[in-house]
Structures are given as structure tokens and as C-alpha cells.
Design a protein around this motif. Structure first.
Motif, mmCIF file in Angstrom:
data_model
loop_
_atom_site.group_PDB
_atom_site.id
_atom_site.type_symbol
_atom_site.label_atom_id
_atom_site.label_comp_id
_atom_site.label_asym_id
_atom_site.label_seq_id
_atom_site.Cartn_x
_atom_site.Cartn_y
_atom_site.Cartn_z
ATOM 1 N N ALA A 174 2.194 -1.854 -0.162
ATOM 2 C CA ALA A 174 1.065 -0.964 -0.464
ATOM 3 C C ALA A 174 1.042 0.212 0.510
ATOM 4 O O ALA A 174 0.778 1.354 0.108
ATOM 5 N N ALA A 175 1.339 -0.041 1.783
ATOM 6 C CA ALA A 175 1.398 1.042 2.766
ATOM 7 C C ALA A 175 2.537 2.000 2.442
ATOM 8 O O ALA A 175 2.419 3.208 2.629
ATOM 9 N N LYS A 176 3.640 1.474 1.941
ATOM 10 C CA LYS A 176 4.791 2.312 1.595
ATOM 11 C C LYS A 176 4.450 3.255 0.430
ATOM 12 O O LYS A 176 4.919 4.386 0.399
ATOM 13 N N VAL A 177 3.614 2.809 -0.508
ATOM 14 C CA VAL A 177 3.222 3.674 -1.628
ATOM 15 C C VAL A 177 2.559 4.939 -1.089
ATOM 16 O O VAL A 177 2.850 6.044 -1.547
ATOM 17 N N ALA A 178 1.698 4.794 -0.101
ATOM 18 C CA ALA A 178 1.013 5.949 0.480
ATOM 19 C C ALA A 178 2.017 6.899 1.138
ATOM 20 O O ALA A 178 1.817 8.113 1.131
ATOM 21 N N GLN A 179 3.098 6.374 1.686
ATOM 22 C CA GLN A 179 4.122 7.225 2.292
ATOM 23 C C GLN A 179 4.968 7.927 1.227
ATOM 24 O O GLN A 179 5.420 9.036 1.425
ATOM 25 N N LEU A 180 5.219 7.242 0.100
ATOM 26 C CA LEU A 180 6.065 7.804 -0.955
ATOM 27 C C LEU A 180 5.373 8.907 -1.736
ATOM 28 O O LEU A 180 6.006 9.850 -2.174
#
Length: 172
Positions: free
Chosen positions: A62-68
């Protein structure tokens, strides 16, 4: 992770256009209505970055989605709900299309690269650990290897003027 997170989306759109990815997501039923988790985001999420670690948590994804994708925040539960048969069908369809694109040799090599040779064989493989619950179906290699594992192999044969054929196999 050494690369910038946004480059994962760039790398995907160099092979598939964003429109192509979204069309496959709609065709397979993965995307049925507007959502924060698009086909493009999901594909980047499961193919790059922290997903490579077998112990990645849903919170990390979920944190990676915000980075992508800027201004997109999703919950771990939202990602969990998307891990279903439609997601599998979506990923399988893109893999099928990728192999078809590679087999057709579109923009893969220069026109006269292989003319001096009667035939060129390319082969590659990778092995990976699977959950221990699959050890009876996919036994590991033994010794100090994981109890369950698989290998993916790809072989392509090129004739001087065209691809002669390709094969992909998965074996335990």
C-alpha cells in the motif's frame, strides 16, 4: 531499492502502453469501474520494488502505491481484495501478450544481426522459492534449498531471417 519508484511505470509503458494495460485489465474483469488501483498501478506493484521480497506485507505494498502514483492512497485491505482470480487472469493475459510480442520479434533485434549464423539459440531461466505448503506439488531441489520451489525457463531459436520458434516451460 536503487531505482526511482516512478521509473517502474515508465519501464512498463515502454513495453506496453498504459492504454494497452488498462484494456487488458478491463477485458479480464480486473478493472470493472474507476478505481484507485488501476491495471497499470497493480502491474507495477506486483512486478517491481518491494514485491520481490517473499515476506512483503500488504502495508508495504500500500505504501508503494503512493510512491508509484502521486496523490493515490490505498489501504492494505483494498490490495488484499484485489488479489483474486481476476487479478490472476489479468497478469496471465499480459504474460501471454508479452511472449507473443517477443515471439513475433517486433523491435527485438536488428534486421541483419543473425545473418552470419545458421541458427541462434537463446535460453534463460530463473528459480524461485514457493510457500512450504506447496512442497508436495513443487518439491525443492534438496539439500539446503527451500522445501518448495519452481524454475521458469525460456528458450528462443532464431533462424537468419525470422524467429524459428520459442518455448516456455515451468517445472518443479
Amino acid at each position: 531499492m536503487a531505482e526511482q519508484p516512478s521509473s517502474a511505470l515508465t519501464m512498463l509503458t515502454e513495453f506496453f502502453s498504459a492504454e494497452h494495460i488498462e484494456a487488458a485489465a478491463r477485458q479480464t474483469g480486473f478493472v470493472q469501474r474507476p478505481s484507485k488501483i488501476t491495471g497499470h498501478i497493480f502491474l507495477a506493484l506486483v512486478t517491481f520494488g518491494v514485491w520481490g521480497d517473499a515476506k512483503t506485507t500488504l502495508a508495504q505494498l500500500a505504501a508503494k502505491v503512493a510512491q508509484l502514483s502521486q496523490h493515490v492512497a490505498v489501504s492494505p485491505e483494498a490490495i488484499y481484495q484485489r488479489m483474486n482470480k481476476r487479478a490472476l487472469a489479468f497478469l496471465q493475459e499480459l504474460i501471454r501478450q508479452a511472449f507473443a510480442k517477443l515471439q513475433s520479434c517486433q523491435d527485438v533485434y536488428e534486421e541483419n544481426l543473425f545473418t552470419p549464423f545458421a541458427r541462434v539459440h537463446l535460453a534463460d531461466s530463473t528459480g524461485f522459492e514457493l510457500p512450504e505448503s506447496l512442497k508436495h506439488t513443487f518439491p525443492g531441489s534438496g539439500g539446503s534449498a527451500a522445501p518448495a520451489g519452481a524454475k521458469l525457463q525460456l528458450g528462443i531459436s532464431f533462424a537468419p531471417y525470422a524467429a524459428a520458434g520459442s518455448a516456455c516451460s515451468c517445472s518443479a
